[in-house]
Design a protein around this motif. Structure first.
Motif, PDB file in Angstrom:
ATOM      1  N   THR A 103       0.870  -1.105  -0.133  1.00  0.00           N
ATOM      2  CA  THR A 103       0.062  -0.221   0.043  1.00  0.00           C
ATOM      3  C   THR A 103       0.885   1.528  -0.117  1.00  0.00           C
ATOM      4  O   THR A 103       0.418   2.378  -0.102  1.00  0.00           O
ATOM      5  CB  THR A 103      -0.984   0.014   1.139  1.00  0.00           C
ATOM      6  OG1 THR A 103      -0.242   0.017   2.414  1.00  0.00           O
ATOM      7  CG2 THR A 103      -1.920  -1.281   0.962  1.00  0.00           C
ATOM      8  N   PHE A 107      -0.313   5.463  -0.303  1.00  0.00           N
ATOM      9  CA  PHE A 107      -0.396   6.855   0.621  1.00  0.00           C
ATOM     10  C   PHE A 107       0.865   7.462   0.429  1.00  0.00           C
ATOM     11  O   PHE A 107       0.764   8.690   0.612  1.00  0.00           O
ATOM     12  CB  PHE A 107      -0.583   5.988   1.852  1.00  0.00           C
ATOM     13  CG  PHE A 107      -1.724   5.503   2.174  1.00  0.00           C
ATOM     14  CD1 PHE A 107      -2.851   6.107   2.358  1.00  0.00           C
ATOM     15  CD2 PHE A 107      -1.891   3.844   2.031  1.00  0.00           C
ATOM     16  CE1 PHE A 107      -4.199   5.466   2.620  1.00  0.00           C
ATOM     17  CE2 PHE A 107      -3.053   3.270   2.228  1.00  0.00           C
ATOM     18  CZ  PHE A 107      -4.259   4.318   2.609  1.00  0.00           C
ATOM     19  N   ALA A 211      -1.580   0.050   9.575  1.00  0.00           N
ATOM     20  CA  ALA A 211      -1.695   1.482   8.968  1.00  0.00           C
ATOM     21  C   ALA A 211      -2.842   1.194   7.905  1.00  0.00           C
ATOM     22  O   ALA A 211      -3.739   2.312   7.797  1.00  0.00           O
ATOM     23  CB  ALA A 211      -0.473   1.975   8.506  1.00  0.00           C
ATOM     24  N   ALA A 215      -6.495   3.447   7.637  1.00  0.00           N
ATOM     25  CA  ALA A 215      -6.885   4.083   6.562  1.00  0.00           C
ATOM     26  C   ALA A 215      -8.168   3.659   5.749  1.00  0.00           C
ATOM     27  O   ALA A 215      -8.972   4.347   5.410  1.00  0.00           O
ATOM     28  CB  ALA A 215      -5.794   3.913   5.299  1.00  0.00           C
ATOM     29  N   ASP A 390      -2.877  10.015   6.522  1.00  0.00           N
ATOM     30  CA  ASP A 390      -3.876   8.869   6.161  1.00  0.00           C
ATOM     31  C   ASP A 390      -4.989   9.434   5.538  1.00  0.00           C
ATOM     32  O   ASP A 390      -5.416   8.762   4.347  1.00  0.00           O
ATOM     33  CB  ASP A 390      -4.459   8.168   7.501  1.00  0.00           C
ATOM     34  CG  ASP A 390      -3.460   7.207   8.007  1.00  0.00           C
ATOM     35  OD1 ASP A 390      -2.566   6.844   7.371  1.00  0.00           O
ATOM     36  OD2 ASP A 390      -3.712   6.876   9.277  1.00  0.00           O
ATOM     37  N   PRO A 391      -5.618  10.754   5.613  1.00  0.00           N
ATOM     38  CA  PRO A 391      -6.618  11.159   4.820  1.00  0.00           C
ATOM     39  C   PRO A 391      -6.339  11.663   3.665  1.00  0.00           C
ATOM     40  O   PRO A 391      -7.349  12.037   2.620  1.00  0.00           O
ATOM     41  CB  PRO A 391      -7.290  12.161   5.784  1.00  0.00           C
ATOM     42  CG  PRO A 391      -6.418  12.148   7.011  1.00  0.00           C
ATOM     43  CD  PRO A 391      -5.276  11.564   6.779  1.00  0.00           C
ATOM     44  N   TYR A 394      -7.731  10.317   0.162  1.00  0.00           N
ATOM     45  CA  TYR A 394      -9.019  10.598  -0.090  1.00  0.00           C
ATOM     46  C   TYR A 394      -9.341  11.997  -0.409  1.00  0.00           C
ATOM     47  O   TYR A 394     -10.445  12.500  -1.226  1.00  0.00           O
ATOM     48  CB  TYR A 394      -9.766  10.059   1.173  1.00  0.00           C
ATOM     49  CG  TYR A 394      -9.809   8.673   1.728  1.00  0.00           C
ATOM     50  CD1 TYR A 394     -10.166   7.581   0.830  1.00  0.00           C
ATOM     51  CD2 TYR A 394      -9.080   8.468   2.886  1.00  0.00           C
ATOM     52  CE1 TYR A 394     -10.288   6.350   1.305  1.00  0.00           C
ATOM     53  CE2 TYR A 394      -9.131   7.029   3.184  1.00  0.00           C
ATOM     54  CZ  TYR A 394      -9.492   5.917   2.325  1.00  0.00           C
ATOM     55  OH  TYR A 394      -9.571   4.714   2.771  1.00  0.00           O
ATOM     56  N   ILE A 414      -6.718  -0.136  -2.056  1.00  0.00           N
ATOM     57  CA  ILE A 414      -6.187  -0.206  -1.049  1.00  0.00           C
ATOM     58  C   ILE A 414      -5.987  -1.650  -0.240  1.00  0.00           C
ATOM     59  O   ILE A 414      -5.198  -2.214  -0.062  1.00  0.00           O
ATOM     60  CB  ILE A 414      -6.619   0.911  -0.022  1.00  0.00           C
ATOM     61  CG1 ILE A 414      -6.498   2.218  -0.480  1.00  0.00           C
ATOM     62  CG2 ILE A 414      -5.979   0.773   1.308  1.00  0.00           C
ATOM     63  CD1 ILE A 414      -7.227   3.139   0.260  1.00  0.00           C
TER      64      ILE A 414
END
Length: 511
Positions: A103, A107, A211, A215, A390-391, A394, A414
């Motif tokens: 992943t 990210f 993690a 997420a 993390d955000p 998105y 993801i």
């Protein structure tokens, strides 16, 4: 290929990492701050003392692979001239890419360039958010996500493939040292190498899964506008672990390959969406400027000669240590895939094509992130500094107008990104924990795969609940320290084999 439930477990390799991981986990829960402080001190010592070794060996691996490709060894068929490939080239590439990418590219492809854009190394004298800083950010993404990290994987994987298929050495990391010290490699030292590298990979996978759980929970809660709490996180963990254990249990052809093909098409869908909706006109210029800077500064920046020493340790060396920690065990799986292809084809599929994919991904995803952040006056960087990385993924897709269907595809990507990395590594971990693995019977017993899968999931969830991800992530990076010597040994073995020329297969090892 059929499962081999009759293979006995290799008790030291199976039990020692498991028990040490449990002990470390208990220490992190009972004495979290003190445990993390000790880890941090050791980590800092490793990066400061051996940072140059990580940097020099990583660069040397690229030159070694170029020499191997041009040498007579490059024409050697892994498994011998009559060997039948396990996978076609497209499927081989899909499994290889998904095994190594996890992943992180999703990210950090969004978060990392913002650090370099808005907080560049002071030594370079770049204004934060400037076009010069944008070029530096793109160049750094090429450095951290293309050729060098895949060289760290390719060197031990190629050495193992030749030794496993062409010289009938055991499915063990100790096989990497046979060209150097002969049969003495298969003893207590070899067992210790297997234990340390297996522990590093389990710790790293648990941290990555933790993690990923956070997420995915954040994305699902954002779509549904609800708070799922611990119940949602346990459900996500169970779904991920269940999926990758089933995939690993089904084996290479029926499980791992099919999920990898689905995952890679989801990656392409993500790239296409960003290309269509993002500031595409800026990307060729930014990508070209970044590529030119990457080529011009590759050697000094890889060695930390033109950037601040602290920046170089915290970013480049920290990254290399993490890749090193994952590489030895992952190399066993990648080497297994290579039968029936030449050494040159192996280098192309494991080094050049993943690096090319990484470059394209960074031009599109990182380039779009950089451009939007510049155009919005640093809005994405403000999110990063306020709530963490993390955000951001998105947030980026929301900025591009991604509605519910796009976010669902993103969440699926993801989910599968972790699953397709985990199933391959669980397969390799389980085989490493088992006696009698061979090209004819390559699969470990199902119960070993279930134990490792459940352990990774349980550790990840405990860490999520205890907010201890930093501690276990530090352990996985510290695993890069012994892995430095393991992969260094593999590089020397590969060099010796290249000097000696082609290697015909031992008949019993050919498929």
């Amino acid at each position: 290929m059929a499962l081999a439930p009759f293979h006995p477990v290799n008790r030291p390799v199976f039990l020692v990492p498991l028990l040490v991981l449990i002990a470390a986990l208990l220490l992190s829960l009972w004495h979290g701050p003190a445990f993390l402080a000790v880890e941090t001190a050791i980590n800092d010592w490793v990066l400061q003392t051996f940072g140059a070794a990580f940097a020099v060996t990583s660069v040397a691996f690229l030159f070694l692979l170029a020499c191997v490709a041009l040498s007579p060894l490059g024409a050697t068929v892994i498994g011998g001239p009559g060997a039948t490939p396990l996978l076609g080239r497209w499927r081989w590439f899909a499994v290889t890419l998904c095994t190594t990418i996890a992943t992180g590219i999703l990210f950090w492809g969004v978060a990392e360039p913002l650090f370099h854009l808005d907080d560049p190394p002071a030594m370079l004298g770049l204004a934060p958010g400037s076009d010069a800083a944008a070029t530096f950010a793109m160049s750094t993404m090429f450095l951290h996500w293309t050729l060098t990290p895949y060289a760290i994987y390719t060197v031990p994987a190629l050495a193992f493939a030749i030794l496993y298929y062409n010289r009938a050495e055991p499915f063990s990391l100790s096989s990497l040292f046979v060209p150097l010290i002969g049969r003495r490699a298969h003893g207590l030292t070899g067992t210790a190498i297997d234990i340390v590298c297996l522990f590093a990979l389990v710790a790293g996978m648990a941290a990555s899964l933790g993690a990923g759980i956070l997420a995915l929970a954040g994305g699902i809660e954002g779509i549904g506008r609800f708070s799922g709490g611990a119940t949602l996180r346990w459900a996500i963990a169970a779904a991920i672990v269940g999926t990758f254990v089933v995939s690993a249990a089904l084996g290479l052809q029926r499980g791992i390959t099919r999920l990898s093909l689905l995952n890679i098409w989801l990656f392409f869908a993500v790239l296409l969406f960003v290309l269509v909706t993002g500031p595409t006109g800026r990307l060729p210029v930014l990508g070209g400027e970044g590529a030119a800077d990457y080529a011009a500064t590759f050697l000094p920046r890889s060695l930390g000669l033109d950037v601040d020493a602290d920046w170089h340790r915290q970013w480049t060396i920290f990254n290399w240590a993490n890749w090193f920690a994952w590489a030895p065990v992952t190399a066993l799986f990648l080497g297994r895939l290579a039968v029936g292809y030449t050494v040159r084809a192996f280098i192309a599929v494991n080094l050049l094509l993943p690096a090319l994919f990484g470059a394209v991904w960074m031009v599109i995803i990182a380039g779009t992130t950089i451009t939007i952040d510049q155009q919005s006056g640093g809005s994405l960087y403000a999110v990063l500094t306020r709530v963490g990385p993390d955000p951001l993924l998105y947030r980026l897709f929301s900025e591009l107008g991604g509605g519910l269907p796009v976010l669902v595809v993103l969440i699926a990507a993801i989910f599968l990104s972790y699953v397709t990395a985990a199933d391959s590594n669980v397969s390799a971990m389980s085989a490493l924990s088992t006696h009698g693995i061979s090209p004819e019977t390559p699969e470990a017993p199902l119960w070993v795969k279930i134990v490792w899968g459940a352990t990774i999931g349980l550790v990840a969830m405990i860490l999520v609940a205890a907010a201890g991800l930093d501690g276990i992530r530090m352990m996985s990076v510290l695993g890069g320290f012994p892995a430095l010597f393991v992969i260094g040994g593999a590089a020397l073995s590969l060099l010796l084999m290249a000097v000696r020329g082609r290697h015909r297969a031992v008949p019993a090892s050919a498929e």
